[in-house]
Write a protein that holds these residues in place. Structure first.
Motif, PDB file in Angstrom:
ATOM      1  N   VAL A  45       0.836  -1.197   0.000  1.00 23.42           N
ATOM      2  CA  VAL A  45       0.000   0.000   0.000  1.00 23.42           C
ATOM      3  C   VAL A  45       0.875   1.252   0.000  1.00 23.42           C
ATOM      4  N   ALA A  46       1.934   1.242   0.801  1.00 23.31           N
ATOM      5  CA  ALA A  46       2.838   2.392   0.844  1.00 23.31           C
ATOM      6  C   ALA A  46       3.496   2.625  -0.506  1.00 23.31           C
ATOM      7  N   SER A  48       2.246   1.825  -3.391  1.00 25.74           N
ATOM      8  CA  SER A  48       1.213   2.324  -4.301  1.00 25.74           C
ATOM      9  C   SER A  48       0.885   3.785  -4.030  1.00 25.74           C
ATOM     10  N   ALA A  49       0.950   4.183  -2.776  1.00 20.40           N
ATOM     11  CA  ALA A  49       0.580   5.552  -2.402  1.00 20.40           C
ATOM     12  C   ALA A  49       1.707   6.546  -2.639  1.00 20.40           C
ATOM     13  N   LEU A  52       1.270   9.034  -5.509  1.00 19.13           N
ATOM     14  CA  LEU A  52       0.179   9.962  -5.216  1.00 19.13           C
ATOM     15  C   LEU A  52       0.612  11.018  -4.206  1.00 19.13           C
ATOM     16  N   GLN A  53       1.370  10.587  -3.190  1.00 20.66           N
ATOM     17  CA  GLN A  53       1.873  11.537  -2.199  1.00 20.66           C
ATOM     18  C   GLN A  53       2.848  12.514  -2.833  1.00 20.66           C
ATOM     19  N   GLU A  56       0.841  15.090  -4.791  1.00 17.97           N
ATOM     20  CA  GLU A  56       0.214  16.068  -3.895  1.00 17.97           C
ATOM     21  C   GLU A  56       1.243  17.035  -3.319  1.00 17.97           C
TER      22      GLU A  56
END
Length: 65
Positions: A45-46, A48-49, A52-53, A56
């Protein structure tokens, strides 16, 4: 090794006459395997994120400048 403090606490409680139910001992035996699976999921999950982070963060940097 991460669960050793918990095992030690249970052993200490036992010396004072506070016995844990059998379910607690069973969960403690199963916990390392379950933790390993959850840890792998968290890492995926980290990963994958991360993009996106980063995106942002770039947007916020742009707004702050």
């Amino acid at each position: 090794s991460m669960f050793e403090p918990l095992k030690e606490t249970i052993a200490l409680l036992k010396t004072y006459g506070d016995e844990m139910p059998p379910e607690v001992h069973l969960q403690l035996q199963k916990l390392p395997g379950r933790w390993s699976n959850n840890k792998k999921l968290c890492l995926r999950v980290a990963e994958s994120a991360a993009p996106l982070q980063a995106n942002e963060a770039a947007i916020l940097r742009g707004k702050c400048q």
